[in-house]
Design a protein around this motif. Structure first.
Motif, PDB file in Angstrom:
ATOM      1  N   HIS A 132       0.819  -1.215   0.000  1.00  0.00           N
ATOM      2  CA  HIS A 132       0.000   0.000   0.000  1.00  0.00           C
ATOM      3  C   HIS A 132       0.858   1.274   0.000  1.00  0.00           C
ATOM      4  O   HIS A 132       0.357   2.351  -0.283  1.00  0.00           O
ATOM      5  N   THR A 133       2.148   1.131   0.346  1.00  0.00           N
ATOM      6  CA  THR A 133       3.042   2.299   0.356  1.00  0.00           C
ATOM      7  C   THR A 133       3.924   2.379  -0.897  1.00  0.00           C
ATOM      8  O   THR A 133       4.760   3.275  -0.993  1.00  0.00           O
ATOM      9  N   LEU A 134       3.742   1.417  -1.829  1.00  0.00           N
ATOM     10  CA  LEU A 134       4.655   1.348  -2.976  1.00  0.00           C
ATOM     11  C   LEU A 134       4.646   2.629  -3.795  1.00  0.00           C
ATOM     12  O   LEU A 134       5.707   3.168  -4.139  1.00  0.00           O
ATOM     13  N   ASP A 135       3.470   3.147  -4.128  1.00  0.00           N
ATOM     14  CA  ASP A 135       3.406   4.364  -4.943  1.00  0.00           C
ATOM     15  C   ASP A 135       4.082   5.535  -4.232  1.00  0.00           C
ATOM     16  O   ASP A 135       4.783   6.342  -4.858  1.00  0.00           O
ATOM     17  N   ALA A 136       3.888   5.615  -2.911  1.00  0.00           N
ATOM     18  CA  ALA A 136       4.514   6.699  -2.143  1.00  0.00           C
ATOM     19  C   ALA A 136       6.032   6.544  -2.145  1.00  0.00           C
ATOM     20  O   ALA A 136       6.773   7.534  -2.260  1.00  0.00           O
ATOM     21  N   ARG A 137       6.511   5.296  -2.018  1.00  0.00           N
ATOM     22  CA  ARG A 137       7.959   5.058  -2.029  1.00  0.00           C
ATOM     23  C   ARG A 137       8.557   5.387  -3.395  1.00  0.00           C
ATOM     24  O   ARG A 137       9.640   5.973  -3.487  1.00  0.00           O
ATOM     25  N   ILE A 138       7.846   5.009  -4.454  1.00  0.00           N
ATOM     26  CA  ILE A 138       8.309   5.344  -5.810  1.00  0.00           C
ATOM     27  C   ILE A 138       8.383   6.856  -5.975  1.00  0.00           C
ATOM     28  O   ILE A 138       9.362   7.398  -6.492  1.00  0.00           O
ATOM     29  N   GLY A 139       7.343   7.552  -5.504  1.00  0.00           N
ATOM     30  CA  GLY A 139       7.313   9.008  -5.621  1.00  0.00           C
ATOM     31  C   GLY A 139       8.444   9.667  -4.863  1.00  0.00           C
ATOM     32  O   GLY A 139       9.058  10.627  -5.346  1.00  0.00           O
ATOM     33  N   ARG A 140       8.757   9.136  -3.662  1.00  0.00           N
ATOM     34  CA  ARG A 140       9.826   9.728  -2.850  1.00  0.00           C
ATOM     35  C   ARG A 140      11.181   9.601  -3.553  1.00  0.00           C
ATOM     36  O   ARG A 140      11.951  10.561  -3.629  1.00  0.00           O
ATOM     37  N   VAL A 141      11.477   8.408  -4.074  1.00  0.00           N
ATOM     38  CA  VAL A 141      12.771   8.194  -4.717  1.00  0.00           C
ATOM     39  C   VAL A 141      12.879   9.024  -5.996  1.00  0.00           C
ATOM     40  O   VAL A 141      13.904   9.674  -6.241  1.00  0.00           O
ATOM     41  N   LEU A 142      11.835   9.024  -6.810  1.00  0.00           N
ATOM     42  CA  LEU A 142      11.876   9.794  -8.060  1.00  0.00           C
ATOM     43  C   LEU A 142      12.001  11.289  -7.781  1.00  0.00           C
ATOM     44  O   LEU A 142      12.758  11.994  -8.454  1.00  0.00           O
ATOM     45  N   ALA A 143      11.271  11.778  -6.792  1.00  0.00           N
ATOM     46  CA  ALA A 143      11.351  13.205  -6.458  1.00  0.00           C
ATOM     47  C   ALA A 143      12.746  13.557  -5.955  1.00  0.00           C
ATOM     48  O   ALA A 143      13.313  14.597  -6.323  1.00  0.00           O
ATOM     49  N   GLY A 144      13.321  12.689  -5.134  1.00  0.00           N
ATOM     50  CA  GLY A 144      14.657  12.947  -4.633  1.00  0.00           C
ATOM     51  C   GLY A 144      15.696  13.026  -5.735  1.00  0.00           C
ATOM     52  O   GLY A 144      16.657  13.802  -5.647  1.00  0.00           O
ATOM     53  N   LEU A 173      17.441   1.839  -5.613  1.00  0.00           N
ATOM     54  CA  LEU A 173      17.177   2.447  -4.306  1.00  0.00           C
ATOM     55  C   LEU A 173      15.841   1.984  -3.746  1.00  0.00           C
ATOM     56  O   LEU A 173      15.688   1.821  -2.532  1.00  0.00           O
ATOM     57  N   LEU A 174      14.879   1.763  -4.629  1.00  0.00           N
ATOM     58  CA  LEU A 174      13.557   1.304  -4.200  1.00  0.00           C
ATOM     59  C   LEU A 174      13.633  -0.113  -3.631  1.00  0.00           C
ATOM     60  O   LEU A 174      12.921  -0.454  -2.679  1.00  0.00           O
ATOM     61  N   GLN A 175      14.503  -0.941  -4.183  1.00  0.00           N
ATOM     62  CA  GLN A 175      14.630  -2.329  -3.725  1.00  0.00           C
ATOM     63  C   GLN A 175      15.202  -2.411  -2.310  1.00  0.00           C
ATOM     64  O   GLN A 175      14.916  -3.344  -1.574  1.00  0.00           O
ATOM     65  N   GLU A 176      16.050  -1.443  -1.958  1.00  0.00           N
ATOM     66  CA  GLU A 176      16.707  -1.420  -0.645  1.00  0.00           C
ATOM     67  C   GLU A 176      17.373  -2.766  -0.315  1.00  0.00           C
ATOM     68  O   GLU A 176      17.030  -3.421   0.685  1.00  0.00           O
TER      69      GLU A 176
END
Length: 530
Positions: A132-144, A173-176
């Protein structure tokens, strides 16, 4: 823990790694440094499982390892969002099972125990994976990393090679992974993205980070341990890059003092032996000192400063006072306007730096002048007396891996001036048989030097340089910087290398939102990019 035991790796006659053993602990921040060609990338590829050592073993002890190379790219023909989601295939698999179970519920035998169990299991797994947090995590990394808000809906094809590299980085980075291995991650990043990576992402990363970098400031901010690579060996230092340099100098000073003291003692001993060689009363002492000389552990003389490249740019042919006309130029890619009614006055012997965030149009402007890209509108004309030399941002990646260094350097030259080419390559530290090395085995820095050699063999009075210091170690950057300051032609360069800009440029323009703004105070550009 990530461990390497007695690693050996050779490419032909070149021994890149010789009996290397090391251990990376969870949550460590490790920087790998050394001159171009020292084996830094080879070490990371072996640690990341991308390359097998000739001898030795590597083990991650059941932990995940992720590796980002200098040439990493992403798939084309898909959206950024689709490409990012492939970083976590487990979520996609579980989502597919959830959809299948939910669809089965609508059939005649839908509410069976098996279907209910499958639905419940898929739901639980998605919760465990934080789907449920995947889209938010993708957005954070791309924005950064500097992507715009609608990036997930754009095709990867619409991005330049540098931005495709960022997409590949964003996926990793998303894979961590437990051990994150990054090979010169800042080469394709502007200042804002570097700042995010150094001050936000890496400090908060839950696993270990091992990175190769030639950027002292970036290393000082991100690492607490330095691995120095030289002559196939690895030396371990605790601390950041400044600590490493201090300890390295202290080692050199201490070794120099020990060597000088030993040399004095050796000279006195040899003088005594020579003086009393024929004296019978001293024969026993003389013999004893001879044996002492044979058994003594010699202190190795400290090396001098590392040998570096030497560049001398060809004399620029005489050009027109206005080498290029660039008036009211607009460039669009589909519905995206990269340059909007841009006028740039270029006068002979100008040295103009183009700064600003990635994707703002700096490379596009250079490509238009080079003739690689057509403007949508406006006037662009290069004077007949202007000879253009264009060093593209990814020129080193375009080298033919099937050729040798010398063959690639001479390729497409109208006259095969082998002697001149070999002389230039020697100044770029490809000496002797090194010119016969295959391009395929070169490091990123070595490839950049070959690309520079090809570029420099073609005299020009207008140089277009797109991030020319990418992949070069500090010594090579300093020498290129000096050569450009002595060049008597005109220079237009896009760069994030503030040292290069401050020493070479006589004028600076900040590129943003399709416009060029003259920078009167370089601090303004730094503040904007940060």
């Amino acid at each position: 823990m990530l461990t390497a035991e007695k690693i050996f790796k050779s490419f032909g006659p070149q021994n890149v790694l010789k009996d290397v053993s090391l251990l990376i602990r969870p949550t460590e921040r490790v920087g790998v440094v050394g001159p171009n060609g020292a084996g830094k990338s080879t070490l990371l590829r072996i640690l990341g499982g991308m390359m097998e050592p000739d001898k030795g073993t590597v083990s991650a002890h059941g932990r995940s390892v992720g590796y980002l190379s200098q040439e990493s790219q992403c798939r084309l023909g898909v959206t950024v969002g689709e490409e990012m989601r492939t970083a976590l295939p487990d979520i996609a698999d579980v989502e597919a099972r959830l959809v299948a179970a939910a669809s089965a519920m609508g059939t005649e035998a839908g509410a069976s125990k098996a279907n209910l169990a499958a639905l419940d299991k898929a739901t639980s797994e998605l919760q465990r994976l934080d789907a449920h947090t995947l889209d938010a995590r993708i957005g954070r990394v791309l924005a950064g990393l500097g992507f715009e808000l609608d990036a997930t809906d754009r095709l990867t094809d619409t991005y330049s090679g540098g931005w495709q590299m960022r997409i590949a980085m964003a996926k990793l980075l998303l894979q961590e992974p437990d051990y994150l291995l990054l090979d010169e991650p800042t080469n394709h990043l502007d200042d804002a993205a570097k700042f995010w990576l150094a001050y936000d992402y890496i400090p908060n990363y839950p696993g270990a980070v091992v990175l190769i970098s030639h950027d002292p400031d970036f290393l000082n901010q991100t690492v607490t341990r330095i691995l120095e690579m030289e002559d196939g060996q690895v030396k371990d230092y605790t601390g950041d890059f400044d600590d490493y340099q201090r300890m390295k100098q202290e080692e050199r000073d201490r070794q120099q003092a020990e060597w000088e003291a030993q040399q004095k003692e050796l000279a006195k001993t040899r003088e005594f032996i020579q003086q009393f060689q024929g004296n019978k009363s001293k024969a026993g002492v003389v013999e004893s000192r001879k044996k002492m000389l044979e058994k003594i552990d010699m202190v190795e003389r400290p090396r001098g400063a590392a040998r570096t490249i030497y560049l001398e740019l060809p004399e620029a042919p005489r050009s027109n006072p206005e080498p290029v006309v660039f008036r009211h130029v607009t460039k669009k890619y589909g519905d995206k306007t990269v340059l909007n009614d841009v006028t740039l006055d270029v006068v002979r012997r100008d040295r103009i730096a183009l700064t600003g965030p990635n994707g703002a149009g700096k490379s596009t402007l250079l490509k238009i002048i080079a003739g690689d890209v057509e403007p949508t509108s406006g006037e662009v004309s290069v004077h007949p007396k202007t000879s253009v030399g264009y060093f593209a941002q990814h020129q080193a990646e375009a080298l033919d891996p099937s050729r040798t260094v010398l063959e690639e350097t001479l390729h497409d030259l109208p006259t095969q001036e082998e002697e001149k080419a070999r002389g230039l390559l020697a100044r770029l530290m490809f000496r002797g048989d090194a010119v016969f090395k295959s391009v395929a085995v070169l490091s990123g820095g070595e490839r950049s030097r070959v690309a520079l050699a090809k570029f420099l063999l073609r005299p020009a009075n207008l140089m277009l340089l797109d991030e020319p210091t990418n992949h070069l170690d500090p010594a090579a950057r300093a020498v290129l910087q000096q050569a450009l300051t002595q060049f008597d032609g005109t220079i237009l360069m896009a760069s994030h290398d503030r040292s290069l800009i401050d020493s070479v440029a006589t004028g600076e323009f900040y590129v943003e939102n399709g416009k060029l703004t003259m920078v009167l105070d370089p601090t303004i550009a730094r503040i904007k990019e940060e």
